[in-house]
Motif scaffolding. Sequence first.
Motif, PDB file in Angstrom:
ATOM      1  N   THR A 155      -6.453   4.147  -5.749  1.00  0.00           N
ATOM      2  CA  THR A 155      -6.921   4.637  -4.449  1.00  0.00           C
ATOM      3  C   THR A 155      -7.209   3.459  -3.515  1.00  0.00           C
ATOM      4  OG1 THR A 155      -7.857   6.570  -5.534  1.00  0.00           O
ATOM      5  CG2 THR A 155      -8.641   6.103  -3.308  1.00  0.00           C
ATOM      6  N   ARG A 156      -7.801   2.412  -4.058  1.00  0.00           N
ATOM      7  CA  ARG A 156      -8.060   1.213  -3.232  1.00  0.00           C
ATOM      8  C   ARG A 156      -6.749   0.580  -2.765  1.00  0.00           C
ATOM      9  NH1 ARG A 156     -11.073   0.235   0.096  1.00  0.00           N
ATOM     10  NH2 ARG A 156     -13.022   0.098  -1.052  1.00  0.00           N
ATOM     11  N   GLN A 158      -4.687   9.753   0.113  1.00  0.00           N
ATOM     12  CA  GLN A 158      -3.973   8.909   1.057  1.00  0.00           C
ATOM     13  C   GLN A 158      -3.531   9.717   2.272  1.00  0.00           C
ATOM     14  OE1 GLN A 158      -0.299   7.030  -0.258  1.00  0.00           O
ATOM     15  NE2 GLN A 158      -0.798   5.178   0.873  1.00  0.00           N
ATOM     16  N   SER A 205       0.814  -1.220   0.000  1.00  0.00           N
ATOM     17  CA  SER A 205       0.000   0.000   0.000  1.00  0.00           C
ATOM     18  C   SER A 205       0.844   1.265   0.000  1.00  0.00           C
ATOM     19  CB  SER A 205      -0.964   0.026   1.196  1.00  0.00           C
ATOM     20  OG  SER A 205      -1.940  -0.944   1.020  1.00  0.00           O
ATOM     21  N   ARG A 258     -16.758   3.447   8.647  1.00  0.00           N
ATOM     22  CA  ARG A 258     -15.331   3.122   8.556  1.00  0.00           C
ATOM     23  C   ARG A 258     -14.849   2.605   9.901  1.00  0.00           C
ATOM     24  NH1 ARG A 258     -10.596   5.902   6.822  1.00  0.00           N
ATOM     25  NH2 ARG A 258      -8.988   4.322   6.463  1.00  0.00           N
ATOM     26  N   THR A 307     -10.752   2.144   2.966  1.00  0.00           N
ATOM     27  CA  THR A 307     -11.634   3.314   2.819  1.00  0.00           C
ATOM     28  C   THR A 307     -12.874   2.922   2.008  1.00  0.00           C
ATOM     29  OG1 THR A 307      -9.822   4.877   2.956  1.00  0.00           O
ATOM     30  CG2 THR A 307     -11.758   5.606   1.765  1.00  0.00           C
ATOM     31  N   ARG A 358      -5.735   4.726  11.105  1.00  0.00           N
ATOM     32  CA  ARG A 358      -5.587   6.121  10.723  1.00  0.00           C
ATOM     33  C   ARG A 358      -4.256   6.697  11.193  1.00  0.00           C
ATOM     34  NH1 ARG A 358     -10.625   9.080  11.905  1.00  0.00           N
ATOM     35  NH2 ARG A 358     -11.076   8.394   9.823  1.00  0.00           N
ATOM     36  N   ASP A 397      -6.411  10.447   4.578  1.00  0.00           N
ATOM     37  CA  ASP A 397      -7.045   9.237   5.095  1.00  0.00           C
ATOM     38  C   ASP A 397      -8.551   9.430   5.277  1.00  0.00           C
ATOM     39  OD1 ASP A 397      -7.203   6.661   6.072  1.00  0.00           O
ATOM     40  OD2 ASP A 397      -6.940   7.297   8.151  1.00  0.00           O
ATOM     41  N   THR A 455      -5.292   2.903   0.035  1.00  0.00           N
ATOM     42  CA  THR A 455      -6.059   3.216   1.255  1.00  0.00           C
ATOM     43  C   THR A 455      -6.631   1.960   1.922  1.00  0.00           C
ATOM     44  OG1 THR A 455      -8.113   3.532   0.031  1.00  0.00           O
ATOM     45  CG2 THR A 455      -6.735   5.486   0.353  1.00  0.00           C
TER      46      THR A 455
END
Length: 360
Positions: free
Chosen positions: A261-262, A223, A17, A342, A268, A355, A226, A265
């Motif tokens: 993005t997946r 990112q 990631s 979340r 998310t 986070r 967050d 993160t």
Amino acid sequence: MVRLAFAETLMRGERTSKLSREEIHFLLSTTDPEEKQNLWDAADRVREKWIGPEVHLRAVVEFSNYCQRDCLYCGLRKGNQILHRYRMSQREILETSIRAKELGFQTVVLQSGEDPFYTRERIEDLIRAIKRETEMVIALSVGERSAEDYSAWRAAGGDRYLLKFETSSPFLFHRMRPGCRLDDRMNCLKNLRNLGFEVGSGNIVGLSGQTLVDLVNDIILFQKYDFDMIAVGPFISHPQTPLGSSPNGSLDLTLSVLAITRLLTQNTHLPATTAIRILDPNGCKAALAAGANILMHDFTPPIYRRYYEIYPGKSTHSIEINEIREFLTSIGRKIGQGVGSRKELLESNRGGMVRKFKNP
Ligand code: 5AD
Ligand code: SF4
């Protein structure tokens, strides 16, 4: 043909990631169909690992299409004088929310243009009434407001807030949103986070004048902050706006922004945005297979829906909840139980990244 460097970069992104600016740019700039497919598939695996097959549904109530802003891309801009404007009453919004609750929705998203008619007090009353009558999770999406407004709405029971930053380029932002500044918007996002809202943001892919580097910066900002939810949607040209003759954003590029993005993160919430679904008949399925795990369901009463025309075709897209269930089953997914926060995910053993930037 998948290049070795592409496969290696992608594998590292999936495993760690973490990707550098150059690596994100490298993945995003591929034009090879097989490489793109590999990227989307990797995002699908990351979604499965951290989130699982559940797709959470949100009921969206677009309660006013008045807007004091003049964003170049948006059909609700105040300069669009052809558009019929409406405001729903508190009673109508409440009754619509109750109906959504009865159909099994646990989250209601109250969305509008930037409409000062809905004062701090009016929205506060609305939140209290909906909480009292439905106990639903309440997400607000009513634009840039003062920290005092946000604070009052949080105290009244607001749980989430959606405010897309639209583009991380200060120049493009200023050009697209006359009279507005990216800094002010980012400040709103910080205020919301500090007040304890679950915060959603997002961008538009394919704005006129946007570069690939701008999109890389959008992903880096996703990112860094967050966000709890990130909406990645393609630009869709609206004839009654100054961008009426600009081409629509590309589905593939939108899917690739979503997929990276997946990867970065992990857990998310990423919706298969309405814009992706309108842009292409296969958009919804494609987004759910490239990292997305949320569906926004338009719950605006039909008499108003056709006037919430951010971009053309939006209001004609209406499906029943049974159809959604059947569709999800057909692609090996299912409607999520629980409120789909979340926090819930972070506390479950799927966890994923914790986070890191509480106050960016
Ligand atoms: N194409 C795609 N998305 C748009 N939005 C507004 N206009 C457009 C358009 N033409 C999105 C913006 C905004 C939300 C209300 O709708 O991202 O945040
Ligand atoms: Fe108003 Fe939002 Fe549309 Fe801009 S994008 S004109 S703020 S509804």
